[in-house]
Each structure stands twice: as structure tokens, then as C-alpha cells.
Design an enzyme around this catalytic site. Structure first.
Site, PDB file in Angstrom:
ATOM      1  CG  ASP A   4      76.066  47.842  68.354  1.00 49.23           C
ATOM      2  OD1 ASP A   4      75.349  46.861  68.096  1.00 49.23           O
ATOM      3  OD2 ASP A   4      76.468  48.641  67.478  1.00 49.23           O
ATOM      4  CG  ASP A  57      68.703  52.978  59.487  1.00 46.81           C
ATOM      5  OD1 ASP A  57      69.646  53.579  60.022  1.00 46.81           O
ATOM      6  OD2 ASP A  57      68.309  51.857  59.871  1.00 46.81           O
ATOM      7  CG  ASP A  60      70.136  52.496  66.281  1.00 47.51           C
ATOM      8  OD1 ASP A  60      70.386  51.840  67.305  1.00 47.51           O
ATOM      9  OD2 ASP A  60      70.056  51.981  65.144  1.00 47.51           O
ATOM     10  NE  ARG A  94      71.503  49.630  69.428  1.00 45.98           N
ATOM     11  CZ  ARG A  94      72.440  49.329  68.520  1.00 45.98           C
ATOM     12  NH1 ARG A  94      72.130  48.558  67.501  1.00 45.98           N
ATOM     13  NH2 ARG A  94      73.651  49.818  68.632  1.00 45.98           N
ATOM     14  CG  ASP A 132      70.617  45.563  65.246  1.00 45.76           C
ATOM     15  OD1 ASP A 132      69.603  46.274  65.118  1.00 45.76           O
ATOM     16  OD2 ASP A 132      71.771  46.013  65.207  1.00 45.76           O
ATOM     17  CG  HIS A 191      64.175  48.041  61.157  1.00 42.36           C
ATOM     18  ND1 HIS A 191      64.439  48.834  60.057  1.00 42.36           N
ATOM     19  CD2 HIS A 191      65.277  48.107  61.943  1.00 42.36           C
ATOM     20  CE1 HIS A 191      65.653  49.343  60.180  1.00 42.36           C
ATOM     21  NE2 HIS A 191      66.181  48.916  61.312  1.00 42.36           N
TER      22      HIS A 191
END
Length: 925
Positions: free
Chosen positions: A253, A397, A510, A581, A597, A655
Site C-alpha cells: 500500500d 466506501d 481493498d 487492489r 490511489d 473515484h
């Protein structure tokens, strides 16, 4: 918002500030095994094959391999290994090597392969002069050199196409017992930093099994470029790494990841393709541990490549690579494909193609972190209708949950989820909700209580439930390697266990790298323990796998369990849609993926093309980026260009971050809203084209989104083009990804074959001749249809794709130099598995100057569609017919036609042909 404080704590834990903080992530020098293996460059390999004990059975060769001490005159044997080479169908070979009688079994990657690979025959051809030659049933040869070990794979012309261990960098670190010593009258284990532990920042990795890394160099003679090993943010063609960091494959991440980087981000797919004018080949490194990959392209002009060119006389094109993994088996698939399409099929035959998705998932998705309550969802839904913008899916979300507890709803903000979902589905729309793998550690939360009581969590190095920090605060992580845990998790998706959901509620997984805000590199410590099936009485290291072994597969385990749960909730009737993801080889069998992101910057828009192309080559065709950018606010021009690009990428979702200004399409000035509407409507007009592409991908495994060199493999300028791509072999797309431009350079391939490309807006023909300058205003999306193809469209765009199911078709026929064209179309109910019972239409449409014929490819299948042909547009017609007549079901009807002489377009008006039955339109002159 009540969660904002926790949110900011989490973000600061990740980054410390805006922009990626590289200090949170390892370089090769900070990764013990990478630093160690990258320095391992012997002049000669210390592996020698013992040809006296070679055995070949059916498709499998076994040979003993000795690791010798090259410094001793007698070449003392240090360790013994077994080498296995197997022949598989489709000209694929598998190479494996592991210790003889190891201290404990090495971890074998579990989920990447779809099934057990199908065997081919393998036979010995010759054995002399220190070389053993074997061949598969097609006569493709493998040459094994004994001393030192080298394996060469020959193509159908008998030329060397792939070489393993040519540079002597094969290494399987031997598994050894930990040394002990006497200390104060006691026997204690030796603490040797690097071998039995290493540190990164404040984190200590205990490494209970010690060093167990593996390495292999792979050479590609005659290759111009190599591609693959996503996910990274640099170009599609991989660059030489000798002067910097290797490519890293380790799911992470990475907050606000940077562009033009080889850093690891969310996905790790260890497949590499080499392409040149002679051939395309591939290598699949079957390993789920942290992996680094070095690349050297001898055409790059680097110091290393220059030295090699000096040795070879400078006339050989060649790319070399080197895979280095922290643990696992040395297990490599070599794919001798010949053409790009051959190799891509070989890879998806191993790891699977994406199954046919539900049709709505190919339409437009609207998401934000977060739509705050039911009134907000209702308002967004109604505004799409008010502004005449089609949309199929609204997303929620993490804030929809009861304080970040998954499988729950916030009772104040979402008190009536079933009613909210029903309001959407009445218009043909769907809902997607997020389910992350971290579980909030809160007394009374049923998932946490069950996981604690039943031992379902991943364990720390001491065998206790691992606790990390993520969005809910203190969290633990389900151990999906345990079949009982996966079954329990899957059952949470049953409608009775997740009230408020229905068949029209789908799932977003996610943060499943997994993301751990306070963990090393924002993920789980490598010495955490996972379930391992073992015999009763097993002790110590034989009772668990470490996280280091399975890291890149963790998210795949989660989405597999999600997929099973969504199947089970409807007794296998409806197709699930899942977005993930984290990605690894095989992810495509269960989920779509997005590029994570990103930010509202032109560079991220441009990067979305090579990033999705790279993933498509690695099996993951269902890819897109956050339209508009997740972070920051896109100004009107950027937003417009991003919608236009997104409309021609497989996954089309807007998004944005919780702290960004709202940017639903109608919140811009009317002129921009009109442009965003137009982009969406273009997507919906082509939905049946997209659906057909995905059906054909499920059949043959070829990418939906393709680099130009896939279809034009001998056209060298295409090898490094990654701002332009093909959808199937029909449409060429060149998104506008720069600000303020009035023209873009577009490369049209196929000059040698006389290919013609038609502008989809004007039907203006362009003969392929390399680059040309395309004028663009803010409304122009450069898209071209290849001459010789037929593309189905639906021009009556409605509020959702479900409402267009039985609407009429427009068929766009683009003629080639021979005055012919062909295309396909796939039709079914869009959501169930009834197509597996032959309830579908897969049809071929062909055009010649005499007729247009619509016929079923699968004559055993049928589907009662009410769709019909409203219009046929024929571009590039030089000699128009005088009359046209439709023949269908025994009837014959004269048709009207209109000729547009300015651009050589003939329109057959309202032929009325029903798509449920074959038909023919004949022409007379």
C-alpha cells in the site's frame, strides 16, 4: 466527520506528508536477500548435472544436480539437488529444482495455476559431448549442458530462443540448521544477523528458517524489448536496471505512489515477455514471495550492454533478466510462443482467463470515499437521471459500515439498506460495497469474536493473534490459507448473514496487500504465521508457513473466498463482480483491478495506459484507473480528458478521496458536464462490443486491451509505443493525455499490408503509414476502426445498460482494401450462468460486395433476444449497390439505402433484421 481523526492518523502513519515517503519502503540494498543475490555473480556456475542418473518418464525428465566447490581441485560436492523438466501442451516447458531431502519442504505457490498443467510428451533426442537434447511432441528442443548447468530452449526454426543460467546466476540457497554454541553452561542458538534475522527501521524480522532465497538468470536472444512483471508505473517496455534499482514485486500500500518508478505497488505478477521481429517468448516465475527482477537490454547503450556488444561483435539483439526471490521453489515456465498471441494464450492457459463478467460491470461506475448516507446515494442516483448521464453502479466506501466493522451497516446513516438497494435496482442499477481483510478488534463484534474463539486470525511470530493497525484502529487479519477460515468468510456473504444485500450488491476488496499502517513497509511482518496442513505430531517450523512465503498471494486468497461466497449466496446462479487492489497471477479468475490511489495530474492519466496494458499482458484485462484521480481536484480539461480515456478502458469508474471537493459530472459548468455526458454515452453505445471482447477473452485468453505490437509483431516502431492501444483488433485508441494541445501524433500500424483506419466520428479513412497529426479540440477522442472489421453499437443510450438489453443495433462496417469486413457479436442475459447451458448467441457478421451475412458460430446455442438491426453503416464503399434485400426466416424484404458521397459511406436504413435468427442482406448492382 467522526472518523476524520483516525483517518489522519492512518494517513500520517503511511506517509508523514503528501507524496510517497520512500523511507517507508526498502531499496534492494535494504532487502537482505536482494543485496546478497545481486552481488552473486560467479564467473562459472557451481551447478553440474549428473547425466548418469537421468530418467525420462512420459513428459518429465529427472536429473541429479550437484552444487560443487569450484575452489577445490576435485570439485567437492556441497549440496545435492534434483532437476525436473516437463513438457506441457502449447509449447510450454516447466523447469523445477530443489534440494534432495531438504530440512523442511519449501513453500509451493498455491493459487496461481488454474489447474494442473496438461502434459505433453518428452523424449530424448541425443546425449553427447556433455549435452542432453530432449524434445516435445512438436519437435521443439531443449538442450541441457551438464558442466556448468545451462538450459537452452530452441524455437521451431531450431534457433535458441530462451536460455536459463547462461550467466551462472542460478542459485538455490541451501537450507541449513541453525548453529548453536555453549554460553554460560547453556547451549544457545547463534544470532547471526542476516542469516537468522534482519532489521528494517524499527522492525525486526526473526527469519526462523534462515536464508532460503532463489535466483535465476534468463536470456532472450534476438529480443528487442521485454514487457510484463506488473505492477509498476514506468513504461510498457521495461528499462535496463543496471544503473538503479531492480523492478520489485511485493504487494504494498504505497500512499501517493510516484510515476516512472520500479518501486513495488499493489500488484505483483511475475510473468515476463520478450519480443522481437523473429519471435515472442515468455517466462512465468511461479513464486509468491518478495521478488526483484533485473533487466539488461543490450540496445540501451549502458556500460554493461556495451561490454556485451563488444564481446558479441555488436550485431546481436538480446535482453537478459534475472529473477531473485526471498523463498520458495525454483519453478519456472518457459513459453515458446512464436507469436504474441500464442504466448498470451499459453500464460492464460496456465493461470486462467477472466470469466465472462456481468454486463453491468463493463458500464460506468460512480464512487467516492464516501457517499455519506442514504440521502446522498439517492441524490447522486437521481442526478444521473436529471442530467441524462447513464450510470450502472454506485459504490460505498468504508464509512457505510458500523464503525469500520465489515458485514454491518451504520444504523444512523444507512438504516434502510434493502430499500436503498431496491431503489437503485428499479432503474437497472447496482451497488458495490467495500469489504477489507482487516477485522476490528472489538468485543461484541461477531466476526472478531468468532475469529478469536476459533483461531481464525493470522498469528504473530510467537503464535499469538497478530494485531496491526488499519482503518478500524486495532485490527487482526483473517488467515485465508486455512480452508475453514475461507469457508467461514464466504458464508458471511449469504443474504441472511449480510442483511441489506441482494444479488445486485457486489464487492470491493481493498487494502488486501495486506495493508498494515504500523507494519514494516506498511504491511504484515514476514515472520507472521499462516495455516499449514500438516501431519499429526509435526512440530516447530513444520506446522506453519510464514507470511514471507505467501505475501503476494494473500489478496488472491481473499478474493477467491469472496468469489465463492458470492456464488454460494445465489446457489451459483448469478455472476459476481469483485474489484481488488492486490493482484497476483490468477487474480483474473476472480476479480477486476484498478491502478490504485492515483492523483488528479496529467502524468497519472498518461500512466494509466501503460499500467493497464502491462496488466492485460499479464492476464488482467479488466483494468482501469480512478477517473479524475483519487487525490486532488481535476480541473475541467483534465476531468474531460480522463472521462474520454476511461470510456475506452476496460474498467470505467470515477473515484475520489474523502477530503477532495465533490466532482460528480453535473457539478462542473454545463459545457464540461456535456462533454462528460458524451464520453459516458460513447461507452454505452459500445457496451455490446466490450461484452463480446470479454466473451472472446474468456474463450481464448487474449488481452482485451492490446499493445500495437500484438497485432503487428514485425512492425518495430510499435515495440515501444504505449500511449496508443487496440481494443481487440478492431479499434485503435489514442487518448489525449496532455493539457492544452490542439493536435496529437497518432501511429497507425499496418502500412505493409495496406491497412486502412477509419475515424469513428467522421468515417474519414486514413491509410496506415506510421505517424500522422490528428487535430483535436476538447470534444475529440482519437479513435479509429480498422478496415476489415464490423463493430456493433447501440445508439439508444438509456439510464443503465439493463434497460438497453433489447434495444436495436447499429452495425458499423469498415471496409478493407479487398472490399470485405467481418465481426462478431455475443448476446446473453448479462448476469446468470445460463450461457453455460447454450442460452446465448455468438454470431459472425461478414460483408462482401454481394451480401452481408449474420450466422451463428455455435449453432447449438440460442437466446430469445428482442434486439434487431436498426441501421448498417458501411464506410469506405467505392461502388455502391443499387438495391438491397433482406432474407430472414423465409421472408424477403426490399431495403432503403442512403449514400453519403463526401466520405464514401452507405447507410442501410432500418433493415429490421431480428438478432435471434440468422439473416442475409443481398446487394444488386
Amino acid at each position: 466527520m467522526k472518523t476524520l481523526g483516525l483517518l489522519l492518523v492512518g494517513l500520517l502513519a503511511i506517509s508523514g506528508s503528501f507524496g510517497v515517503d520512500k523511507n517507508n519502503f526498502k531499496s534492494c540494498d535494504q532487502s537482505g536477500f536482494c543485496k546478497r543475490l545481486r552481488a552473486f555473480k560467479p564467473e562459472k556456475s557451481h551447478y553440474i548435472v549428473d547425466f548418469e542418473n537421468v530418467m525420462i518418464q512420459d513428459n518429465l525428465l529427472f536429473a541429479d544436480v550437484n552444487a560443487v566447490d569450484l575452489e577445490s581441485e576435485s570439485k567437492t560436492v556441497l549440496f545435492r539437488y534434483v532437476l525436473k523438466i516437463s513438457a506441457l501442451v502449447d509449447s510450454t516447458f516447466r523447469v523445477e529444482m530443489e534440494e534432495v531431502n531438504p530440512l523442511y519442504p519449501r513453500f509451493a505457490t498455491m493459487l496461481a495455476l488454474k489447474d494442473t498443467p496438461i502434459a505433453d510428451q518428452l523424449k530424448q533426442v541425443s546425449k553427447k559431448d556433455g549435452q542432453l537434447v530432449v524434445a516435445n511432441s512438436k519437435g521443439l528442443k531443449v538442450v541441457i549442458t551438464a558442466d556448468p548447468l545451462k538450459i537452452e530452449f530452441l524455437d521451431k526454426e531450431g534457433e535458441v530462443a530462451v536460455v536459463l543460467n547462461e550467466q551462472s546466476q542460478m542459485l538455490v540457497e541451501p537450507l541449513v540448521q541453525r548453529a548453536k554454541k555453549e554460553e554460560g553452561g547453556d547451549t544457545v542458538e547463534v544470532e547471526e544477523e542476516g542469516q537468522w534475522g534482519e532489521n528494517f527501521k524499527s522492525h525486526h524480522d526473526s527469519k526462523p528458517r534462515g536464508n532460503e532465497a532463489i535466483s535465476l538468470d534468463v536470456s532472450f536472444p534476438d529480443a528487442d524489448q521485454v514487457y510484463g512483471i506488473p505492477e509498476h508505473t514506468d513504461g510498457l517496455a521495461l528499462s535496463t536496471t543496471t544503473s538503479g534499482e531492480p523492478y520489485r514485486l511485493y504487494n504494498l500500500d504505497v500512499f501517493e505512489y510516484e510515476l516512472d518508478s520500479r518501486m513495488a505497488i499493489y500488484g505483483s505478477i511475475p510473468v515476463l515477455y520478450a519480443h522481437g521481429s523473429k519471435r515472442t517468448v515468455g517466462v512465468f516465475w511461479h513464486n509468491s514471495a518478495e521478488t526483484w527482477v533485473d533487466v539488461v537490454n543490450y540496445a540501451d547503450g549502458t556500460v554493461v550492454s556495451s561490454l556485451v556488444n563488444l564481446v558479441t561483435g555488436g550485431h546481436k539483439r538480446r535482453v537478459t533478466s534475472r529473477f531473485m526471490s526471498e523463498s520458495g521453489l525454483l519453478d519456472t515456465f518457459v513459453m515458446l510462443g512464436d507469436t504474441p498471441a500464442d504466448v498470451f494464450r499459453q500464460y492464460t492457459r496456465l493461470t486462467g482467463a477472466a470469466p465472462l463478467p456481468p454486463k453491468f460491470s463493463l458500464a460506468y461506475h460512480q464512487c467516492r470515499w464516501n457517499y455519506v448516507d442514504e440521502a446522498d446515494v439517492r441524490g447522486v442516483d437521481e442526478n444521473f437521471d436529471l442530467h441524462d448521464i447513464p450510470a450502472d453502479v454506485l459504490w460505498l466506501d468504508i464509512e457505510y459500515t458500523d464503525r469500520k466493522k465489515y458485514f454491518t451497516w451504520d444504523a444512523q446513516k444507512f438504516p434502510h439498506p434493502s430499500e436503498m438497494v431496491a431503489n437503485l435496482t428499479a432503474k437497472g442499477r447496482k451497488l458495490v460495497v467495500i469489504i477489507d481483510p482487516h477485522i476490528k478488534r472489538e468485543a461484541g463484534y461477531f466476526v472478531h469474536e468468532d475469529a478469536t474463539d476459533r483461531g481464525y486470525y493470522v498469528k504473530d511470530k510467537d503464535g499469538k493473534d497478530y494485531e496491526g493497525w488499519c482503518w478500524p484502529g486495532s485490527s487482526s487479519y483473517l488467515d485465508f490459507l486455512n480452508p475453514a477460515v475461507s469457508k467461514y468468510y464466504s458464508e458471511r456473504f449469504r443474504f441472511e448473514n449480510f442483511p441489506g444485500t441482494s444479488k445486485d450488491v457486489h464487492i470491493w476488496n481493498d487494502m488486501n496487500e495486506p495493508s498494515v499502517f504500523n507494519g514494516p513497509e506498511i504491511t504484515m511482518p514476514k515472520d507472521c504465521r499462516h495455516y499449514r496442513e500438516h501431519e499429526d505430531g509435526a512440530e516447530g517450523l513444520h506446522t506453519f508457513w510464514e507470511h514471507r512465503h505467501i505475501h503476494n498471494e494473500y489478496g488472491l486468497f481473499q478474493i477467491r473466498a469472496t468469489h465463492q461466497g458470492m456464488l454460494d449466496r445465489s446457489d451459483g446462479k448469478y455472476r459476481p463482480f469483485i474489484l481488488t487492489r492486490s493482484a497476483f497471477s490468477g487474480t483474473q479468475r476472480y476479480a477486476a483491478v484498478w491502478t490504485g490511489d492515483n492523483a488528479a495530474e496529467w502524468g497519472f492519466l498518461a500512466a494509466s495506459v501503460p499500467m493497464c496494458l502491462s496488466l492485460a499482458l499479464a492476464g488482467l484485462s479488466f483494468c482501469g484507473s480512478d477517473v479524475g484521480g483519487f487525490f486532488k481536484y481535476p480541473e475541467p480539461e483534465l476531468m474531460t480528458r480522463w472521462y474520454q480515456a476511461g470510456a475506452y478502458q476496460p474498467f470505467f469508474r470515477a473515484h475520489s478521496h474523502i477530503e477532495t471537493k465533490r466532482r460528480e459530472p453535473w457539478l462542473y459548468e454545463p459545457a464540461t458536464t456535456a462533454l462528460l455526458r458524451d464520453a459516458n454515452r460513447r461507452r454505452y453505445a459500445l457496451l455490446d462490443f466490450w461484452y463480446t471482447l470479454f466473451y472472446e477473452h474468456a474463450r481464448d485468453g487474449l488481452p482485451v486491451m492490446r499493445p500495437l505490437w500484438q497485432e503487428y509483431p514485425k512492425e518495430q516502431p510499435t515495440y515501444t509505443i504505449d500511449d496508443t492501444y487496440l481494443l481487440g483488433n478492431q479499434l485503435l485508441v489514442r487518448p489525449v493525455v496532455s493539457a492544452g494541445v490542439s493536435s496529437v501524433q497518432v501511429y497507425l500500424p499496418g502500412a505493409e499490408s495496406g491497412t486502412v483506419w477509419y475515424d469513428v466520428d467522421s468515417y474519414q479513412p486514413h491509410k496506415a503509414n506510421g505517424y500522422f497529426s490528428q487535430e483535436v479540440n476538447i470534444a475529440k477522442i482519437p479513435v479509429y476502426q480498422r478496415g476489415g472489421t464490423i463493430v456493433p453499437r447501440k445508439e439508444r443510450v438509456r439510464r443503465s445498460s439493463a434497460l438497453m438489453a433489447h434495444d436495436p443495433y447499429t452495425l458499423v462496417v469498415a471496409l478493407d482494401a479487398n472490399n470485405t469486413a467481418q465481426g462478431t457479436i455475443y448476446i446473453d442475459d448479462g448476469e446468470t450462468y445460463e450461457y453455460k447451458k447454450n442460452k446465448f448467441i455468438y454470431a459472425k457478421i461478414t460483408y462482401t460486395s454481394e451480401e452481408i451475412a449474420y450466422s451463428f458460430i455455435n449453432e447449438k446455442a440460442s437466446f430469445p433476444t428482442k434486439s434487431w438491426v436498426e441501421r448498417i453503416v458501411i464506410a469506405g464503399i467505392k461502388t455502391p449497390p443499387k438495391a438491397a434485400r433482406l432474407q430472414q426466416a423465409g421472408a424477403s424484404v426490399a431495403l432503403q439505402m442512403t449514400l453519403h458521397k463526401g466520405n464514401d459511406v452507405l447507410v442501410v436504413r432500418k433493415p429490421g433484421a431480428a438478432m435471434a435468427q440468422p439473416w442475409t442482406i443481398s446487394f444488386t448492382y
